[in-house]
Design a protein around this motif. Structure first.
Motif, PDB file in Angstrom:
ATOM      1  N   ALA A  22       0.839  -1.214   0.000  1.00  0.00           N
ATOM      2  CA  ALA A  22       0.000   0.000   0.000  1.00  0.00           C
ATOM      3  C   ALA A  22       0.871   1.261   0.000  1.00  0.00           C
ATOM      4  N   LEU A  26       0.963   4.087  -2.956  1.00  0.00           N
ATOM      5  CA  LEU A  26       0.731   5.516  -2.668  1.00  0.00           C
ATOM      6  C   LEU A  26       1.939   6.365  -3.073  1.00  0.00           C
ATOM      7  N   SER A  27       3.138   5.818  -2.835  1.00  0.00           N
ATOM      8  CA  SER A  27       4.351   6.558  -3.225  1.00  0.00           C
ATOM      9  C   SER A  27       4.381   6.758  -4.732  1.00  0.00           C
ATOM     10  N   ILE A  29       1.806   6.954  -6.723  1.00  0.00           N
ATOM     11  CA  ILE A  29       0.815   8.002  -7.047  1.00  0.00           C
ATOM     12  C   ILE A  29       1.443   9.375  -6.777  1.00  0.00           C
ATOM     13  N   GLY A  30       2.098   9.488  -5.619  1.00  0.00           N
ATOM     14  CA  GLY A  30       2.760  10.752  -5.260  1.00  0.00           C
ATOM     15  C   GLY A  30       3.850  11.125  -6.258  1.00  0.00           C
ATOM     16  N   TYR A  79       8.688  11.508  -2.157  1.00  0.00           N
ATOM     17  CA  TYR A  79       7.943  10.299  -2.546  1.00  0.00           C
ATOM     18  C   TYR A  79       8.892   9.194  -3.013  1.00  0.00           C
ATOM     19  N   SER A 129      -2.084  15.443  -3.346  1.00  0.00           N
ATOM     20  CA  SER A 129      -0.807  15.080  -2.733  1.00  0.00           C
ATOM     21  C   SER A 129      -0.924  15.075  -1.208  1.00  0.00           C
ATOM     22  N   VAL A 132      -2.636  11.897  -0.227  1.00  0.00           N
ATOM     23  CA  VAL A 132      -1.708  10.762  -0.345  1.00  0.00           C
ATOM     24  C   VAL A 132      -0.750  10.754   0.852  1.00  0.00           C
ATOM     25  N   LEU A 135      -2.484   9.549   4.021  1.00  0.00           N
ATOM     26  CA  LEU A 135      -2.588   8.084   4.036  1.00  0.00           C
ATOM     27  C   LEU A 135      -1.223   7.445   4.296  1.00  0.00           C
ATOM     28  N   LEU A 136      -0.198   8.002   3.677  1.00  0.00           N
ATOM     29  CA  LEU A 136       1.161   7.470   3.891  1.00  0.00           C
ATOM     30  C   LEU A 136       1.582   7.614   5.351  1.00  0.00           C
TER      31      LEU A 136
END
Lengths: 172, 265
Positions: A22, A26-27, A29-30, A79, A129, A132, A135-136
């Motif tokens: 996960a 997410l990274s 996406i970032g 990221y 961002s 994201v 969530l990170l």
């Protein structure tokens, strides 16, 4: 007893693996957001924006740079570093990921505050961002606080038992 | 015998459990120390980043050669362009761009100094095709620590406008805009700006600042903006023979301004 050990360890590892996947997704996406904003900045292109001019307003504001470097570029570097940290095993990897995500989350909160109360405009890419990074920060915190699956308590038992047997034999 | 063995096993199990508990506690303590260390380091880094971010480009009143160079650049930009009050350019220009702004607004600064505005002035306004009318709309100032300074600061520009120096004053304000939310606008700041305006009669400017009609003009601009549905600054409205247009970008480029001009002319 053996059954309990056998079932507990793989379950923990699987949660950690899921967290790493996960965090990795997410990274990525970032990295996508950071790459797009950095590219548009240096290429002098207009940012695709849902709101009327919000993204440009934010991108032209003095808060969009940090000592001359676009914050989007710094975000991109962050990221990439979080993505790399996923592949670093053990406490160090988790601590690096947690620290970077926390820095990113706190700084994105500051930038969102600037958008809301100083610039009076929102940039969807920046808000994306920030989401994201939130969530990170959550996932890396969970990963950081979880019991280390690489150092379970149970596998020590057979070693301890053998030692005890040797100690008892010596006493006799 | 069986009972003794059982007791030993129980004692061993207890010791093992204690050892495990100690190891677990040590691991937990180490983890807590790591978490606390990482959180502390992250907070320090973020505070440093915020200080760099908010401290950069502080702006404010320039002095010495810097102030002279700034005033010279403004004079060069506006040289030969007619002015009347808050209007810049040929009064009979076919296209009018109404610029709703706030002197303390950083986005207005970005538009005036880095957006399409300088080119618009150099080309279209200078050639008499477009005139610019500045109207006051409180945004950044009203969200800052001292919203009541808004009429005072805007009137300072309009008072310079009574000597046809409104745009010199406005340009100088944006070029020396201070850091937002710091309450940098005060009487000394406004007067120092006025001193930099080439050819401005300072005592006349001071007395014009008390002109009630200028304060009324600021209020009327605000009402006008609200009636037009203006929600932020800068808001640019182009009016010409073919109607009205408003660029969607908050900091429109020269190409976007040209597009709006084409739409209305």
């Amino acid at each position: 007893m053996t059954t309990a050990v056998g079932t507990a360890t793989p379950r923990r590892l699987s949660v950690d693996a899921k967290l790493r996947i996960a965090i990795g997704i997410l990274s990525v996406i970032g990295i996508g957001i950071g790459t797009y904003l950095t590219y548009t900045h240096y290429a002098g292109l207009h940012v695709l924006c849902l709101s009327s001019g919000g993204c440009e307003t934010v991108q032209h504001s003095r808060w969009s740079k940090l000592d001359g470097i676009p914050v989007a570029t710094l975000g991109l570097v962050g990221y990439i570093a979080i993505f790399i940290s996923v592949w670093i095993r053990g406490e160090i990897g988790r601590a690096i990921g947690f620290g970077l995500a926390l820095i990113g989350f706190l700084f994105s909160m500051y930038l969102t505050y600037r958008e809301a109360f100083t610039i009076h405009a929102y940039c969807q890419w920046c808000l994306g961002s920030a989401a994201v990074l939130t969530l990170l920060a959550i996932l890396t915190t969970i990963r950081m606080l979880r019991t280390d699956p690489a150092a379970p308590v149970t596998p020590k038992k057979p070693v301890d038992r053998a030692e005890r047997r040797r100690q008892m034999a010596a006493r006799r | 015998m069986a009972s003794r063995t059982k007791q030993k096993e129980e004692a061993r199990a207890r010791r093992l459990a204690e050892e495990q508990a100690r190891a677990e506690k040590a691991r937990r303590d180490r983890r807590i120390r790591t978490v606390v260390g990482v959180v502390a380091a992250a907070v320090i880094v973020v505070v440093a980043l915020i200080l760099i971010n908010s401290g950069g480009n502080k702006g404010g009143i320039k002095t010495g050669t810097e102030a002279t160079a700034t005033a010279a650049a403004v004079d060069q930009l506006l040289a030969g362009i007619p002015q009347s009050g808050a209007t810049l350019g040929n009064p009979n220009a076919p296209v009018t761009m109404t610029y709703f702004g706030d002197y303390e607004c950083p986005v207005c600064q970005a538009f005036t100094l880095q957006g399409g505005f300088p080119q618009l002035v150099q080309n279209d306004v200078r050639q008499g095709k477009v005139k610019v009318v500045y109207k006051s709309y409180c945004t950044a100032t009203c969200n800052g620590p001292n919203p009541s300074v808004f009429p005072t600061q805007q009137v300072a520009g309009l008072a310079a406008g009574k000597q046809n120096k409104f745009w010199q004053y406005t340009e100088l304000f944006y070029r020396q805009q201070g850091q937002e939310d710091t309450g940098y606008v005060n009487d000394a700041y406004l007067t120092q700006l006025a001193r930099q305006v080439t050819g401005l009669n300072l005592s006349t400017w001071q007395s014009d600042r008390g002109d009630a009609s200028l304060t009324a003009q600021v209020s009327s601009d605000q009402t006008n903006a609200k009636n037009l549905g203006v929600s932020g600054t800068p808001t640019l409205i182009f009016q010409g023979p073919k109607g009205q247009a408003a660029p969607s970008a908050a900091v429109p480029s020269y190409a976007q301004l040209q597009q709006a001009i084409k739409q209305v002319s």
